[in-house]
Design a protein around this motif. Structure first.
Motif, short mmCIF file in Angstrom:
data_model
loop_
_atom_site.label_atom_id
_atom_site.label_comp_id
_atom_site.label_asym_id
_atom_site.label_seq_id
_atom_site.Cartn_x
_atom_site.Cartn_y
_atom_site.Cartn_z
N GLN A 303 0.82 -1.17 -0.15
CA GLN A 303 0.05 -0.01 0.17
C GLN A 303 0.88 1.21 0.13
O GLN A 303 1.73 1.23 0.77
N ILE A 304 0.52 2.08 -0.93
CA ILE A 304 1.26 3.35 -1.18
C ILE A 304 0.44 4.45 -0.58
O ILE A 304 -0.59 4.60 -0.90
N THR A 305 1.09 5.22 0.55
CA THR A 305 0.36 6.38 1.07
C THR A 305 1.08 7.59 0.78
O THR A 305 2.26 7.62 1.12
N VAL A 306 0.34 8.86 0.15
CA VAL A 306 1.09 9.90 0.08
C VAL A 306 0.40 10.93 1.10
O VAL A 306 -1.01 11.27 1.04
N ALA A 307 1.20 11.71 1.85
CA ALA A 307 0.60 12.71 2.80
C ALA A 307 1.25 14.13 2.45
O ALA A 307 2.63 14.20 2.25
N THR A 308 0.44 15.21 2.43
CA THR A 308 1.02 16.49 2.17
C THR A 308 0.52 17.54 3.12
O THR A 308 -0.46 17.06 3.62
N ILE A 329 -0.07 23.20 10.47
CA ILE A 329 -0.24 23.44 8.95
C ILE A 329 -1.30 22.09 8.63
O ILE A 329 -1.05 20.93 8.96
N PRO A 330 -2.50 22.37 8.06
CA PRO A 330 -3.34 21.31 7.66
C PRO A 330 -2.80 20.40 6.61
O PRO A 330 -1.90 20.73 5.89
N MET A 331 -3.21 18.98 6.68
CA MET A 331 -2.66 18.24 5.75
C MET A 331 -3.63 17.26 5.12
O MET A 331 -5.10 17.57 5.37
N THR A 332 -3.36 16.58 4.00
CA THR A 332 -4.36 15.73 3.58
C THR A 332 -3.45 14.48 2.83
O THR A 332 -2.38 14.46 2.81
N ALA A 333 -4.23 13.29 2.87
CA ALA A 333 -3.30 12.09 2.37
C ALA A 333 -4.41 11.22 1.88
O ALA A 333 -5.46 11.19 1.99
N ALA A 334 -3.99 10.05 1.15
CA ALA A 334 -4.36 9.13 0.41
C ALA A 334 -3.45 8.02 -0.03
O ALA A 334 -2.51 8.12 0.19
N SER A 335 -4.28 6.78 -0.19
CA SER A 335 -3.63 5.55 -0.45
C SER A 335 -3.99 4.82 -1.55
O SER A 335 -5.12 4.91 -1.94
N ASN A 336 -3.18 3.88 -2.23
CA ASN A 336 -3.45 3.02 -3.30
C ASN A 336 -2.82 1.71 -3.17
O ASN A 336 -1.66 1.85 -2.41
#
Length: 385
Positions: A303-308, A329-336
């Motif tokens: 599983q690859i997760t990217v958070a920014t 600093i607000p964040m957002t992230a998603a996975s595939n």
């Protein structure tokens, strides 16, 4: 488009002219039902800043340690008043109620809520209130995330947070992550990494007075640099070049810039690797970011997760005052997910090929790699957060 702009303008005008019944006060366009004044919410600062930058008056200082039995001891400390605490935990008259949660990797999503057994103490010398609770070592397997362990240590990471809520609205969220290494032979443990993040969660409200308290994103794979045809499924081979495309989907965030990405790999239920892409490999656009990658790993069921982090025009990017190490600093992230990485023969990489490609680690179910001590050295250096 003109109609939407008109509706939004009317909503903004109504929000600033709205009043509340006696005994209630207006908070983010919502009249609270609590019998308290807004003196407590103001201690966290103003949610909407006209200049785009402001300060959160309350300074937080969270710490994670271990007691003599190897249990994790969490201390959440914040500037407070001894006889008029800002939260309902120590002051029944306050309208701010904390809610504790566990998160998945990189705070991508809340996985569960819990009520810790908190011991609250006010330290007069510092002006801090301390909330202390314990995570027993015999619950690490379920309370924390286990990583790809090696022959000498079990490695656990925790992603935790507490929302400070006014009714259904989250005013501020404190998030903290930590890593614990437990020796297989002696069960001796050590905290090898810690990080704290403070965010002002309520970013925008729509015409129905529904406020966004977190952001949602989607992660895609691409085979070209402009990601003209992003896809949710892809077959990748070792050393192949590809791109990750993170797109924010929450309403009201299409002009935000997704910066400072972190990429996390997990194999099965265990953490494999966390790294920060080089700036030259990152293209930041309004509402999305594209990351150039080379397949230098060979796990199965990865599983690859990217958070920014979210950059301008986010008006809620605030700094905590009094020299705190917490920056809002607000964040957002998603996975595939990718089922496996292919070898030169077009088959899923074997355990020995995984050990070689991953420099000493392999997927769950594979024997321990001969060079797994390399992974421990990386962990103890704090390369995995």
């Amino acid at each position: 488009m003109i109609y939407k702009s008109l509706v939004f303008a009317l909503f903004v005008a109504a929000a600033f002219s709205q009043s509340c019944p006696t005994g209630q006060f207006l908070y983010n366009s919502v009249c609270t039902n609590n019998n308290c004044t807004d003196v407590y919410t103001k201690r966290f600062g103003t949610t909407y800043q006209t200049t785009g930058v402001g300060t959160i008056p309350i300074n937080f200082n969270t710490q994670v340690g271990l007691d003599a039995s190897g249990n994790a001891v969490i201390t959440i400390a914040f500037v407070d008043q001894q006889n008029d605490s800002v939260t309902k935990v120590d002051n029944p008259g306050s309208c701010i109620v904390p809610a504790h949660s566990r998160y998945s990797l990189n705070f991508a999503a809340k996985t569960s809520s819990f009520i810790p057994n908190i011991t609250s103490t006010y330290v007069q010398q510092t002006g801090y209130r301390q909330w202390v609770y314990t995570i027993p070592s015999n619950t690490f397997q379920t309370a924390l995330l286990s990583t790809l362990s090696n022959s000498t240590h079990f490695i656990y990471v925790g992603y935790y947070g507490v929302d400070f809520n006014v009714n259904t609205i989250t005013q501020v969220t404190l998030q903290y992550s930590f890593q614990i290494a437990v020796a297989r032979s002696t069960q001796a443990s050590a905290v090898t990494n810690f990080n704290q993040l403070l965010t002002q969660q309520t970013a925008t409200c729509n015409s129905a007075n529904q406020c966004i308290s977190s952001t949602s994103s989607s992660l895609y794979f691409c085979t070209t640099s402009n990601c003209a045809t992003p896809t949710t499924t892809i077959q990748l081979a070792l050393n192949q070049f590809y791109w990750l495309y993170l797109n924010i989907t929450s309403p009201g965030f299409s002009t935000y810039r997704l910066t400072n990405p972190t990429v996390t790999l997990t194999s099965g239920s265990t953490l494999a690797r966390v790294y920060t892409p080089a700036a030259a490999n990152v293209t930041v656009n309004a509402g999305n970011t594209i990351i150039a990658q080379t397949v230098d790993f060979a796990y199965t069921n990865v599983q690859i997760t990217v958070a920014t982090t979210l950059a301008a025009p986010a008006r809620r990017i605030l700094q905590s005052s009094a020299g705190s190490n917490a920056v809002s600093i607000p964040m957002t992230a998603a996975s595939n997910t990718i089922s496996c990485i292919l070898n030169s023969s077009g088959n899923c990489a074997t355990c020995s090929e995984q050990c070689a490609a991953n420099k000493g680690s392999a997927s769950t179910g594979c024997p321990t790699c001969a060079g797994s001590l390399i992974m421990l050295a990386m962990l103890l250096l704090g390369l995995i957060m």
